[in-house]
Write an enzyme that holds these catalytic residues in place. Structure first.
Site, PDB file in Angstrom:
ATOM      1  N   CYS A   1       0.830  -1.222   0.000  1.00  0.00           N
ATOM      2  CA  CYS A   1       0.000   0.000   0.000  1.00  0.00           C
ATOM      3  C   CYS A   1       0.855   1.259   0.000  1.00  0.00           C
ATOM      4  O   CYS A   1       0.325   2.370  -0.105  1.00  0.00           O
ATOM      5  CB  CYS A   1      -0.938   0.005   1.198  1.00  0.00           C
ATOM      6  SG  CYS A   1      -1.939  -1.479   1.294  1.00  0.00           S
TER       7      CYS A   1
ATOM      8  N   HIS B   1      -9.199   3.657  -1.255  1.00  0.00           N
ATOM      9  CA  HIS B   1      -7.824   3.166  -1.102  1.00  0.00           C
ATOM     10  C   HIS B   1      -7.457   2.201  -2.233  1.00  0.00           C
ATOM     11  O   HIS B   1      -7.374   0.989  -2.017  1.00  0.00           O
ATOM     12  CB  HIS B   1      -7.708   2.499   0.278  1.00  0.00           C
ATOM     13  CG  HIS B   1      -6.340   2.021   0.647  1.00  0.00           C
ATOM     14  ND1 HIS B   1      -5.179   2.543   0.118  1.00  0.00           N
ATOM     15  CD2 HIS B   1      -5.950   1.034   1.522  1.00  0.00           C
ATOM     16  CE1 HIS B   1      -4.145   1.902   0.641  1.00  0.00           C
ATOM     17  NE2 HIS B   1      -4.580   0.990   1.483  1.00  0.00           N
TER      18      HIS B   1
END
Ligand code: COA
Length: 388
Positions: free
Chosen positions: A87, A336
């Protein structure tokens, strides 16, 4: 080392984008950034593109070459590199772009990030995301990211008295901010009660404590500061760019109430920028789960360790608070798309520092900080930006 500026930004809408392909997302964010910077495509010297698991989400690897093709720059044969750090892929791509310009190797560098996560079913997305944990000792035994962050939440609650309501308040704040961001995945406001009533995902984290599964892309154009003025007067300087790493697995970590890589990266970034945490006017932090934002504001030195929940409850990080955090809606409400997140955070800070954040504008914002985390803290990148 040369000083580096951001001269253009671009970002697609975030959400479930059934009507757009992966390459269209890459193209849209890139074109927006090029137009914003006022550069010609031919002036681009290199590209760094963050992508966590494009091969498993959409079956597309070799994203660097794809970006060159969609930009129509194949005849120039510019180097384009896909960057992977879970991420934190977008944040690490930014760091690579920064190093390339600061070193004098390249002048105009495109940094991008893209992920299209909703083309697979939810269970498959969870499985793919879990590959950013320790496959052999965590994911193999069934631990997922909601599970890992739930362990941190439970520990923080036990050690510091952080409450379920305080966790929920992070989500309420970020959904409110998201309601002011036209590009956010969720533009609906929620209440603490909504969070507590939403289904449990991994106790104590409810569905509304989690960031969603998202499609989206973001881009930024970097240039040496002295050359930046040739293109635009909307210049944002990169005052610090620091990446730090730690153990891949959570159980090997020395502490559960902090991400030591974030503490390390923040300390070095403050030194590099010559500022203190109190000098930060606006921050985008990696709130993949509500507990992650509470730990982040402690790790970044905005509040004492253990005080993140209380500070959130008291409004320190609200839009009108002392240090507004996640004005974009954060990962929680803006969305996200894992490989794009680090670059999307930079987009929000640039808007804030240029005074272009609309209804969510922080008054007189001059210094912004981005905190981007890979996995459960195995990688962390901190950028500090300043309006010029
Ligand atoms: N926040 C707010 N709403 C959400 C949401 C979230 N995180 N996730 C899903 N929703 C909404 C959907 O929009 C949908 O609403 P609708 O019924 O009005 O259309 C509803 O909740 C159900 O969505 P669904 O996709 O079926 O949810 P799910 O149960 O499959 O997935 C999670 C929910 C929380 C498990 C999933 O979003 C998730 O895994 N998040 C964590 C992602 C992650 O780990 N990222 C890496 C971090 S390190």
């Amino acid at each position: 080392m040369r000083e580096v500026a951001i001269i253009g930004i671009g970002m697609t809408e975030f959400g479930e984008l059934w009507n757009k392909s992966f390459r269209e997302l890459v193209a849209e964010a890139g074109i927006q950034a090029i137009l914003d910077a006022g550069i010609e495509g031919e002036e681009i010297d290199a590209m760094y593109i963050g992508g966590m698991s494009t091969g498993r989400f959409v079956g597309q690897e070799h994203v660097g070459s794809l970006a060159v093709e969609v930009a129509g720059l194949e005849d120039l044969h510019i180097p384009a590199t896909r960057v992977e750090a879970a991420c934190a892929s977008g944040g690490v791509a930014m760091h690579q772009g920064y190093l390339a310009v600061a070193s004098g190797m390249y002048d105009i560098v495109v940094v991008g990030g893209a992920e299209k996560m909703t083309d697979v079913v939810g269970r498959e997305a969870t499985h793919i995301l879990a590959s950013a944990a320790d496959r052999e000792w965590e994911a193999f035994f069934g631990v997922t990211f909601p599970g890992l962050y739930a362990l941190m939440a439970r520990y923080h609650m036990h050690k510091y008295g952080t409450t379920q309501e305080q966790l929920a308040m992070v989500a309420v704040k970020n959904h409110y901010n998201g309601s002011l961001n036209p590009k956010a995945q969720f533009k609906r406001k929620i209440t603490v009660e909504d969070v507590l009533k939403s289904p449990l995902v991994a106790e104590p984290l409810h569905l509304l404590d989690c960031s969603p599964i998202t499609d989206g892309a973001a881009a930024a154009i970097l240039a040496p500061l002295d050359l930046a003025k040739k293109y635009t007067d909307k210049i944002v300087k990169i005052k610090a760019s620091v990446q730090a790493c730690d153990t891949l697995s959570l159980h090997s970590r020395k502490r559960f109430d902090s991400l030591p890589a974030a503490v390390h990266a923040a300390k070095k970034a403050y030194e590099m920028a010559g500022i203190k945490p109190k000098d930060v006017d606006v921050a985008e932090v990696h709130d993949c789960f509500t507990i992650a934002e509470i730990i982040a504001i402690e790790d970044l030195g905005f509040v004492e360790k253990g005080q993140g929940g209380k500070a959130t409850e008291e409004g320190l990080t609200s839009l009108d608070g002392e240090i507004p955090v996640n004005t974009s809606g954060g990962l929680k409400a803006k969305g996200h798309p894992v490989g794009a997140t680090g670059v999307a955070q930079i987009n929000e800070l640039v808007l804030q520092l240029r005074g272009e954040a609309g209804k969510r504008q922080v008054k007189d914002a001059e210094i912004g900080l981005a905190h981007n985390v890979g996995g459960s803290g195995g990688t962390c990148v901190v950028h500090i930006l300043e309006a010029v």
